[in-house]
Write an enzyme that holds these catalytic residues in place. Sequence first.
Site, PDB file in Angstrom:
ATOM      1  N   PRO A  44     -19.792   0.483 -42.314  1.00  0.00           N
ATOM      2  CG  PRO A  44     -18.078   2.089 -42.491  1.00  0.00           C
ATOM      3  CD  PRO A  44     -19.296   1.732 -41.687  1.00  0.00           C
ATOM      4  N   GLY A  97     -12.193  -1.440 -40.588  1.00  0.00           N
ATOM      5  CA  GLY A  97     -11.593  -1.486 -39.261  1.00  0.00           C
ATOM      6  C   GLY A  97     -12.567  -1.132 -38.149  1.00  0.00           C
ATOM      7  CG  LEU A  98     -15.293   1.647 -38.462  1.00  0.00           C
ATOM      8  CD1 LEU A  98     -16.390   2.575 -38.972  1.00  0.00           C
ATOM      9  CD2 LEU A  98     -14.515   2.330 -37.334  1.00  0.00           C
ATOM     10  N   GLY A  99     -15.006  -3.110 -37.177  1.00  0.00           N
ATOM     11  CA  GLY A  99     -15.520  -4.338 -36.564  1.00  0.00           C
ATOM     12  C   GLY A  99     -16.834  -4.844 -37.118  1.00  0.00           C
ATOM     13  CB  SER A 100     -18.681  -4.337 -40.285  1.00  0.00           C
ATOM     14  OG  SER A 100     -18.031  -4.993 -41.342  1.00  0.00           O
ATOM     15  CB  SER A 101     -16.289  -9.341 -40.051  1.00  0.00           C
ATOM     16  OG  SER A 101     -15.181  -9.273 -39.165  1.00  0.00           O
ATOM     17  CB  ALA A 102     -16.567  -8.580 -34.653  1.00  0.00           C
ATOM     18  CB  ALA A 103     -21.107  -5.953 -35.602  1.00  0.00           C
ATOM     19  CG  ASP A 116     -12.669  -6.228 -34.115  1.00  0.00           C
ATOM     20  OD1 ASP A 116     -11.821  -5.666 -33.389  1.00  0.00           O
ATOM     21  OD2 ASP A 116     -12.753  -6.041 -35.346  1.00  0.00           O
TER      22      ASP A 116
HETATM   23  O1  PMV Z   1      -9.025  -4.573 -37.362  1.00  0.00           O
HETATM   24  P1  PMV Z   1      -8.588  -3.190 -37.022  1.00  0.00           P
HETATM   25  O2  PMV Z   1      -8.464  -2.276 -38.183  1.00  0.00           O
HETATM   26  O3  PMV Z   1      -9.347  -2.605 -35.846  1.00  0.00           O
HETATM   27  O4  PMV Z   1      -7.055  -3.278 -36.509  1.00  0.00           O
HETATM   28  C1  PMV Z   1      -6.631  -4.230 -35.638  1.00  0.00           C
HETATM   29  C2  PMV Z   1      -5.697  -3.665 -34.640  1.00  0.00           C
HETATM   30  C3  PMV Z   1      -4.311  -4.241 -34.654  1.00  0.00           C
HETATM   31  O5  PMV Z   1      -3.735  -3.945 -33.392  1.00  0.00           O
HETATM   32  C4  PMV Z   1      -3.476  -3.573 -35.735  1.00  0.00           C
HETATM   33  C5  PMV Z   1      -4.269  -5.736 -34.894  1.00  0.00           C
HETATM   34  C6  PMV Z   1      -4.896  -6.553 -33.806  1.00  0.00           C
HETATM   35  O6  PMV Z   1      -5.254  -7.698 -34.116  1.00  0.00           O
HETATM   36  O7  PMV Z   1      -5.021  -6.105 -32.661  1.00  0.00           O
END
Ligand code: PMV
Length: 299
Positions: free
Chosen positions: A69, A73-79, A121
């Site tokens: 999704p 916050g599961l890193g989809s843009s990086a993937a 990520d």
């Molecule tokens: O992008 P997310 O939802 O995995 O959150 C990032 C984690 C934080 O520590 C809050 C920010 C960061 O850049 O490390």
Amino acid sequence: MWSAPGKVFLFGEHAVVYGKPGLAMAIKPRVFVTVRKARHPPKVKSPYIEHCFRELGVNGSVYIHSQLPSSSGLGSSAAVVVSTLAAINEEFDLNHDRAEIADIAFGIEKKVQEGRASPTDTYVSSFGGIVLIKGGSKRRLPPQTMHLVIGNSLVSHSTSKMVEQVSAFRKKDPLIVDPILDSIEATCTRALHCLSDPKILGRYMDINHALLDALGVGHPSLSRLVLASRAAGAYGAKITGAGGGGCMIALCPKRHKSRIAGAIEACDARAIITSIDTEGVRRENERKGPRQTGRQHHH
Ligand code: PMV
């Protein structure tokens, strides 16, 4: 076709922003990207994809299939960026290695997200496994079997807003916030010594969750999912990532994974049953298409 995994924070989110250690892990759901040579730039609206082609100086077409999704916050843009770069790299014989792909990917995330991106990520998505982040350094740790259920609250949140909120709280009341950050650091360093002991690890996750709540990055829907997972038999559960919405993770006994996923979905959230991905970015067999990795419910 190339693919790259998503990630979760196991420990230390937010504290990593202040130079404390953070522990992140690649997870099975992946993004699959196919690239072919073309004369014109790709017809896509994504600034991430545009930057991938621009950065590598070539033109092509892309096809993307994601099991992750987005904006959760599961890193989809990086993937997406990592697998697109790797696919372009092969199609055009550019000979970049994995570490270079990870670096270029971080540069692109930084540009598109206007300075707010962390290298976590893109690094985890490139290399897979478990990664310890501290300051500018990243260390890969030996892989561990971990049974996780991710709960996506479906509550939208903004990472930069949450990071700013913690920063403002810290300026206003360092006497409260600094010890919380120190305690988060302690849960992370303790966790490093018991990664193969889920019962103890789960307890540290519970503590890390309470500390994130105290930092002000909790949300009623995340608390609900955390409590429901524990009641359904999880070893421990916590917010993962920026908080304020987005996702939580539950560390589970293997036999209770589906029960815990059911408890999460009974709270009107989405559950993803998953485990560690040890591979990172990899080439896929196109004729077979995306391998079925990472089960997703209600998708
Ligand atoms: O992008 P997310 O939802 O995995 O959150 C990032 C984690 C934080 O520590 C809050 C920010 C960061 O850049 O490390």
